[in-house]
Design a protein around this motif. Structure first.
Motif, PDB file in Angstrom:
ATOM      1  N   LYS A   1       0.674  -1.266   0.138  1.00  0.00           N
ATOM      2  CA  LYS A   1       0.061   0.046   0.018  1.00  0.00           C
ATOM      3  C   LYS A   1       0.905   1.218   0.236  1.00  0.00           C
ATOM      4  CE  LYS A   1      -1.836  -1.380   3.868  1.00  0.00           C
ATOM      5  NZ  LYS A   1      -1.343  -2.751   3.892  1.00  0.00           N
ATOM      6  N   SER A   2       1.723   1.233   0.806  1.00  0.00           N
ATOM      7  CA  SER A   2       2.829   2.598   0.975  1.00  0.00           C
ATOM      8  C   SER A   2       3.824   2.833  -0.177  1.00  0.00           C
ATOM      9  CB  SER A   2       3.543   2.446   2.317  1.00  0.00           C
ATOM     10  OG  SER A   2       2.730   2.185   3.390  1.00  0.00           O
ATOM     11  N   THR A   3       3.754   1.451  -0.939  1.00  0.00           N
ATOM     12  CA  THR A   3       4.567   1.606  -2.123  1.00  0.00           C
ATOM     13  C   THR A   3       3.874   2.415  -3.224  1.00  0.00           C
ATOM     14  OG1 THR A   3       5.916  -0.310  -1.527  1.00  0.00           O
ATOM     15  CG2 THR A   3       6.261   0.298  -3.609  1.00  0.00           C
TER      16      THR A   3
ATOM     17  N   THR B   1       4.424  -1.731   9.358  1.00  0.00           N
ATOM     18  CA  THR B   1       5.696  -0.611   9.054  1.00  0.00           C
ATOM     19  C   THR B   1       4.791   0.805   9.248  1.00  0.00           C
ATOM     20  OG1 THR B   1       7.051  -1.893   7.632  1.00  0.00           O
ATOM     21  CG2 THR B   1       7.132   0.542   7.479  1.00  0.00           C
ATOM     22  N   THR B   2       3.514   0.689   8.633  1.00  0.00           N
ATOM     23  CA  THR B   2       2.747   1.861   8.630  1.00  0.00           C
ATOM     24  C   THR B   2       1.835   1.885  10.051  1.00  0.00           C
ATOM     25  OG1 THR B   2       2.602   1.784   6.252  1.00  0.00           O
ATOM     26  CG2 THR B   2       1.182   3.282   7.168  1.00  0.00           C
ATOM     27  N   ARG B   3       1.961   3.023  10.654  1.00  0.00           N
ATOM     28  CA  ARG B   3       1.092   3.162  11.903  1.00  0.00           C
ATOM     29  C   ARG B   3       0.267   4.090  11.604  1.00  0.00           C
ATOM     30  NH1 ARG B   3       6.106   2.433  16.106  1.00  0.00           N
ATOM     31  NH2 ARG B   3       6.443   0.134  16.011  1.00  0.00           N
TER      32      ARG B   3
ATOM     33  N   LEU C   1      -5.075   8.514   0.994  1.00  0.00           N
ATOM     34  CA  LEU C   1      -4.715   8.277   2.388  1.00  0.00           C
ATOM     35  C   LEU C   1      -4.187   6.733   2.591  1.00  0.00           C
ATOM     36  CD1 LEU C   1      -4.787   9.866   4.686  1.00  0.00           C
ATOM     37  CD2 LEU C   1      -7.294   9.102   5.269  1.00  0.00           C
ATOM     38  N   ASP C   2      -2.937   6.726   2.845  1.00  0.00           N
ATOM     39  CA  ASP C   2      -2.213   5.207   3.153  1.00  0.00           C
ATOM     40  C   ASP C   2      -2.716   4.912   4.367  1.00  0.00           C
ATOM     41  OD1 ASP C   2      -0.735   3.152   2.754  1.00  0.00           O
ATOM     42  OD2 ASP C   2       1.106   4.151   3.470  1.00  0.00           O
ATOM     43  N   THR C   3      -3.061   3.742   4.777  1.00  0.00           N
ATOM     44  CA  THR C   3      -3.346   3.271   6.206  1.00  0.00           C
ATOM     45  C   THR C   3      -2.579   2.012   6.577  1.00  0.00           C
ATOM     46  OG1 THR C   3      -4.859   1.561   5.200  1.00  0.00           O
ATOM     47  CG2 THR C   3      -5.976   4.018   5.531  1.00  0.00           C
TER      48      THR C   3
HETATM   49 MG    MG Z   1       2.573   0.707   4.616  1.00  0.00          MG
END
Ligand code: MG
Ligand code: GDP
Length: 321
Positions: free
Chosen positions: A19-21, A40-42, A59-61
């Protein structure tokens, strides 16, 4: 092109699907931290993309998962809140690899459960990521069929976020689904979070790279000082890394403080890149037992869950820099 549409878009999915990538590929900037470690993503991280006539607030979650700590519960809540405020949902899954790839491709049970949570009225773009990992592309089709049984999708797009392949198509599909409206952000705004937030994230990113197993999950970064001179000169940042146990502190510091130095150097370069100016970064390590299960500590470290901001906060930046 003039902006005639504005949409809030939540990127949802299991941990580690990319998702973040995807957010970074859409922004063409490595804003969000990415790592092979799940969770990794908080926080929800907003990235603003202009695509055609649309302003897309992506919005990355945090990945929805079965939580084992209070932090995990807050992270799931953050993701659900982002989904509730969204005009469009980008649901990311990845292609099965390893042993799972040999058997007939089936929808991941976690995906089916998550998709059933999404209300029927919000359009969902299904993104199947990491297609660079499958040699036989024919294997992807049965997976798409299986997922299509779980719910209807506005579009299905196979991509490789890491290679930035297929990402334009994802944005095309999102743009079509964005409601008509005026832009909400300035034309050159990348995100709504202050640099100090990303400074903490980039320190955490290097911790994720330099350590394994329990340390990445037990570490939180708090910015104690963020002094940005008006004139020339370096930005001074002091940050405390909280870990839960003395053994973790020892691992993080390393022999001769070697590891901590390396973390600091790499994080500093990332912050300098974002700010476009010199940074002087000082790191401290402190043991804060069980911070992941203390509501007070979580709030102090900024993990309150209420930090999701699909709407713009007028009273942001309380001037505490
Ligand atoms: Mg992430
Ligand atoms: P998130 O937890 O869903 O945000 O996932 P991340 O974006 O942090 O990515 C998790 C891991 O998958 C990282 O190691 C990424 O480099 C990797 N990854 C992401 N996208 C791709 C892709 O398209 N192909 C491959 N092979 N790996 C990817």
């Amino acid at each position: 092109m003039a902006i005639h549409r504005a949409g809030r878009v939540a990127i949802l999915g299991r941990p580690n699907v990319g998702k973040s990538t995807l957010l970074n590929a859409a922004l063409e900037h490595p804003l969000a931290i990415v790592s092979p470690t799940p969770q990794t993503t908080r926080d929800a991280i907003l990235g603003i993309v202009r695509h055609g006539d649309a302003e897309i607030a992506l919005l990355d979650t945090p990945g929805l998962h079965r939580p084992r700590t209070e932090l995990g519960r807050v992270m799931n809540r953050t993701a659900r809140e982002a989904a509730r405020g969204a005009d469009v949902i980008v649901f990311v899954t990845d292609v099965p690899t390893g042993r799972a790839a040999g058997s007939a491709p089936r929808a991941h049970p976690g995906d089916v459960a998550l998709l059933s949570d999404v209300g029927p009225d919000t359009p969902v773009v299904l993104v199947v990521n990491k297609v660079d990992l499958v040699k036989d592309k024919g294997l992807v089709l049965p997976l798409l069929d299986a997922l299509s049984k779980a719910r209807g999708f506005a579009a299905i797009v196979p991509i490789s976020a890491r290679k930035a392949s297929g990402v334009t198509r994802v944005l095309d599909e999102i743009a079509k689904l964005c409601p008509e409206g005026e832009p909400r952000y300035g034309a050159d705004e990348l995100t709504d979070r202050p640099v100090r937030f990303f400074a903490a994230e980039y320190v955490r990113e290097q911790i994720l790279r330099a350590t394994k197993e329990e340390v990445p999950h037990a570490a939180a970064v708090e910015i104690e000082r963020f002094a940005e001179p008006d004139g020339p000169g370096a930005v001074h940042i002091d940050a405390t890394i909280h870990v839960e146990r003395a053994g973790q502190k020892k691992i993080l510091i390393g022999a001769g403080a070697e590891k901590l130095k390396r973390i600091g150097t790499h994080a500093r370069l990332r912050i300098e890149e974002l700010m476009g100016r010199k940074v002087n970064l000082k790191l401290f390590v402190r043991v804060t037992p069980a911070w992941r299960d203390s509501n007070r500590q979580l709030a102090e470290l900024g993990y309150s869950g209420g930090s999701t901001r699909p709407e713009r906060d007028e009273d942001e930046e309380p001037g505490d820099e």
